[in-house]
Design an enzyme around this catalytic site. Sequence first.
Site, short mmCIF file in Angstrom:
data_model
loop_
_atom_site.label_atom_id
_atom_site.label_comp_id
_atom_site.label_asym_id
_atom_site.label_seq_id
_atom_site.Cartn_x
_atom_site.Cartn_y
_atom_site.Cartn_z
N ARG A 286 6.06 -12.03 14.07
CA ARG A 286 4.79 -11.50 14.59
C ARG A 286 4.09 -10.55 13.64
O ARG A 286 2.93 -10.18 13.87
CB ARG A 286 5.04 -10.83 15.95
CG ARG A 286 5.27 -11.86 17.06
CD ARG A 286 5.82 -11.20 18.31
NE ARG A 286 4.93 -10.20 18.84
CZ ARG A 286 5.32 -9.20 19.64
NH1 ARG A 286 6.59 -9.07 19.99
NH2 ARG A 286 4.45 -8.33 20.08
N SER B 289 -14.74 22.73 -23.37
CA SER B 289 -15.12 21.60 -22.52
C SER B 289 -15.15 20.31 -23.32
O SER B 289 -15.53 20.30 -24.49
CB SER B 289 -16.51 21.83 -21.93
OG SER B 289 -16.43 22.92 -21.03
N ARG C 281 -0.36 13.38 -9.19
CA ARG C 281 0.47 12.17 -9.21
C ARG C 281 1.93 12.55 -9.53
O ARG C 281 2.24 13.70 -9.79
CB ARG C 281 -0.11 11.19 -10.23
CG ARG C 281 -1.46 10.61 -9.76
CD ARG C 281 -2.07 9.71 -10.81
NE ARG C 281 -1.12 8.73 -11.28
CZ ARG C 281 -1.15 8.16 -12.48
NH1 ARG C 281 -2.10 8.49 -13.35
NH2 ARG C 281 -0.24 7.27 -12.82
N ARG D 105 -15.65 18.15 -34.64
CA ARG D 105 -16.84 17.45 -34.13
C ARG D 105 -17.87 17.47 -35.25
O ARG D 105 -17.76 18.28 -36.18
CB ARG D 105 -17.38 18.17 -32.88
CG ARG D 105 -17.81 19.58 -33.19
CD ARG D 105 -18.14 20.39 -31.94
NE ARG D 105 -18.67 21.68 -32.33
CZ ARG D 105 -18.69 22.74 -31.53
NH1 ARG D 105 -18.20 22.66 -30.31
NH2 ARG D 105 -19.20 23.87 -31.95
N THR E 292 22.49 -10.65 17.51
CA THR E 292 22.84 -9.30 17.06
C THR E 292 24.35 -9.12 16.87
O THR E 292 24.77 -8.37 15.98
CB THR E 292 22.29 -8.25 18.04
OG1 THR E 292 22.59 -8.65 19.39
CG2 THR E 292 20.79 -8.09 17.91
C1 UD1 Z 1 17.79 -6.55 21.39
C2 UD1 Z 1 18.85 -6.33 22.46
C3 UD1 Z 1 18.18 -5.83 23.73
C4 UD1 Z 1 17.43 -4.55 23.46
C5 UD1 Z 1 16.44 -4.76 22.31
C6 UD1 Z 1 15.85 -3.43 21.90
C7 UD1 Z 1 20.62 -7.96 22.03
C8 UD1 Z 1 21.19 -9.28 22.41
N1 UD1 Z 1 19.52 -7.59 22.68
O1 UD1 Z 1 16.94 -7.56 21.85
O2 UD1 Z 1 19.17 -5.59 24.73
O3 UD1 Z 1 16.75 -4.10 24.60
O4 UD1 Z 1 17.10 -5.31 21.17
O5 UD1 Z 1 14.86 -3.64 20.96
O6 UD1 Z 1 21.19 -7.29 21.20
N2 UD1 Z 1 18.78 -9.05 14.02
C9 UD1 Z 1 19.48 -9.47 12.92
N3 UD1 Z 1 20.13 -10.66 12.95
C10 UD1 Z 1 20.13 -11.46 14.03
C11 UD1 Z 1 19.40 -11.03 15.17
C12 UD1 Z 1 18.76 -9.81 15.15
O7 UD1 Z 1 19.51 -8.75 11.91
O8 UD1 Z 1 20.75 -12.52 13.98
C13 UD1 Z 1 18.08 -7.77 14.00
C14 UD1 Z 1 16.58 -7.94 14.11
O9 UD1 Z 1 15.99 -8.05 12.84
C15 UD1 Z 1 16.16 -6.67 14.82
C16 UD1 Z 1 17.37 -6.35 15.69
O10 UD1 Z 1 18.47 -7.02 15.13
O11 UD1 Z 1 15.98 -5.59 13.93
C17 UD1 Z 1 17.18 -6.76 17.14
O12 UD1 Z 1 17.01 -8.15 17.20
P1 UD1 Z 1 15.97 -8.82 18.16
O13 UD1 Z 1 16.07 -10.27 18.01
O14 UD1 Z 1 14.64 -8.19 17.99
O15 UD1 Z 1 16.59 -8.41 19.58
P2 UD1 Z 1 15.85 -8.33 20.95
O16 UD1 Z 1 15.71 -9.70 21.50
O17 UD1 Z 1 14.64 -7.51 20.84
#
Ligand code: UD1
Length: 450
Positions: A15, A387, A315, A422, A81
């Site tokens: 997204r 200057s 910078r 100059r 996850t």
């Molecule tokens: C997850 C939780 C949900 C919680 C929510 C909070 C689980 C199953 N669900 O859901 O309970 O309320 O987060 O935001 O854990 N990611 C990986 N590899 C994967 C899958 C995910 O690195 O294979 C990372 C994603 O990039 C992200 C995070 O884990 O940063 C959460 O994954 P996402 O798929 O967004 O989980 P949600 O469905 O939002």
Amino acid sequence: MNTSLIILAAGMGTRMNSDLPKVLHPIAGDPMLVHAMAAGATLGPDHTIVVAGHGAAAVTAAAQEFDETATVVVQSEQLGTAHAVDQAKDALADFDGTAIVLYGDTPFVSPETLEDMMSAAEGADIVVLGFQAADPGRYGRLIMDGLSLERIVEFKDANEAELAVTLCNSGVIACKSSLLFDLISHVGNDNAAGEYYLTDIIALARTRGLSATAVTCPEAETLGVNSRAQLAEAEAAFQTRARDRLLEDGVTLQAPETVFLARDTVIGRDTYIEPNVFFGPGVTVESGARLRAFSHLEGCHVARGAVIGPYARLRPNAEIQENARIGNFVEVKNAVVAEGAKVNHLSYIGDAFIGSHANIGAGTITCNYDGVMKHHTHIGSGAFIGSNTMLVAPVHIGEGAMTGSGSVITSDVEPDALALARAPQVEKPGMARKLFEILKAKKAKLQRSS
Ligand code: UD1
Ligand code: CA
């Protein structure tokens, strides 16, 4: 208690509609991943494991730029996850403490909240960070029995009664590392999403008679970023908090909503900041400085009593010492401007040392770049640079020396000497009047013939 961090950062972030991996989109000048790493770093972890996937090379570079000891493991397929956390198993094989799982796209979990979780982990096998959601939407729901967390139900798998629960899962979990990987090895993917859910470890632990509980934090800390609109909201939330913190710390912001701060901006008490000042990463300003309107600072240090701007640009590696002045349309890069020195108008000072109480005239430029290499300019204390002097580096101006306006200085100038480089002035008496007469006659002739 020994701690290690596992930071999930493999997701694509569809997204965001971006070529850049989601966790590398910046908030307040730093990738959101770095915000999560910095919060975790306050626990003094033994290991920091970042689980990368989409854009792993770029994610690795960003993670290691912030913390060169961070380990990056790659999850080549995003199967959920639990599967993501499991990628850290080998890296933590010899680790015997508590693992904390963080998300790279949830940048605002505070150090205090992580401390609360670590304390709670002394009395429970698993601690989950929950929050009361204003709109529980698609979050996982925490199913409690008193203080005991029984299980977490994902939105897609929840029944009506479970959907009515407003205590939601942030995703942050603390659990003894060996137990975490043991439980994960028993997680399956027989659910609505066909994913390996980390959240399933709670119910698994409870059936073994292990304990789980939840710690809660304000919803603002669990703000997750999934779209550019949420990124903008996160930026705004960060800026509001950072401005409020400065005001509490005794910094005056004349128009707080126009000042933009970086994650690591440090500003001392009684510094006065006029409207529309921008801070990039790596800025430290001491007490009692004045930052005038429309100045842009990054990677620099401003000492007490210095006055910067209006319309100044500092910078990386600009070091402005006590009571020095950097005025309008002046750019300073990789240079020391020592105590009481003044560069007040329209100058470029790069790769240079400007001695104490030196005065740099309007329009002066350190010509530091020969097209291939950068060279250094040294200006001694109390020197007066006329200057529009071009200082062709490498060049050394002695203490108390002067250069005449409009000089192109290519060789070193001794202390107390005056250097003039100059063309000498030529004067032709009456010539201006003659020229005017010739030109006016020409114009009159042209007008007659048209
Ligand atoms: C997850 C939780 C949900 C919680 C929510 C909070 C689980 C199953 N669900 O859901 O309970 O309320 O987060 O935001 O854990 N990611 C990986 N590899 C994967 C899958 C995910 O690195 O294979 C990372 C994603 O990039 C992200 C995070 O884990 O940063 C959460 O994954 P996402 O798929 O967004 O989980 P949600 O469905 O939002
Ligand atoms: Ca999410």
